[in-house]
Design a protein around this motif. Structure first.
Motif, PDB file in Angstrom:
ATOM      1  N   VAL A  40       0.860  -1.176   0.000  1.00  0.00           N
ATOM      2  CA  VAL A  40       0.000   0.000   0.000  1.00  0.00           C
ATOM      3  C   VAL A  40       0.901   1.232   0.000  1.00  0.00           C
ATOM      4  O   VAL A  40       1.990   1.217   0.564  1.00  0.00           O
ATOM      5  N   GLU A  68      -2.825  -8.777   4.293  1.00  0.00           N
ATOM      6  CA  GLU A  68      -3.517  -7.582   3.825  1.00  0.00           C
ATOM      7  C   GLU A  68      -4.226  -6.823   4.948  1.00  0.00           C
ATOM      8  O   GLU A  68      -4.152  -5.594   5.012  1.00  0.00           O
ATOM      9  N   ALA A  72      -3.295  -3.053   6.098  1.00  0.00           N
ATOM     10  CA  ALA A  72      -4.286  -1.977   6.045  1.00  0.00           C
ATOM     11  C   ALA A  72      -4.398  -1.270   7.396  1.00  0.00           C
ATOM     12  O   ALA A  72      -4.503  -0.038   7.454  1.00  0.00           O
TER      13      ALA A  72
END
Length: 87
Positions: A40, A68, A72
């Protein structure tokens, strides 16, 4: 924790006549994709683009395979700490 690009962001339409420069802008993000790792990019500040114009700088986070959700959460927490006000 890595840079998102080798330079600050370029202005909209600035590199459309130079595909090699546009490709070079992706050099830092491609390895995570090729390795199948979650990544990200978050804004982390502003820097001079060389002509006095301040442009955004990105910070890239790369996680372990299948992380993930954790990635996040970390990105969200960093965004709050950095408190980027941007453009």
């Amino acid at each position: 924790l890595l840079p998102a690009a080798p330079t600050v962001a370029y202005k909209l339409g600035e590199k459309t006549d130079d595909p090699l420069a546009m490709y070079a802008g992706d050099l830092m993000t491609v390895p995570a994709s090729l390795a199948g790792l979650p990544a990200v990019v978050i804004p982390c500040g502003m820097a001079d683009a060389g002509d006095g114009t301040m442009m955004p700088v990105g910070l890239q986070l790369i996680g372990k395979s299948f992380s993930e959700r954790e990635l996040a959460r970390v990105a969200k927490a960093l965004e709050k700490v950095i408190a980027f006000k941007g453009l």
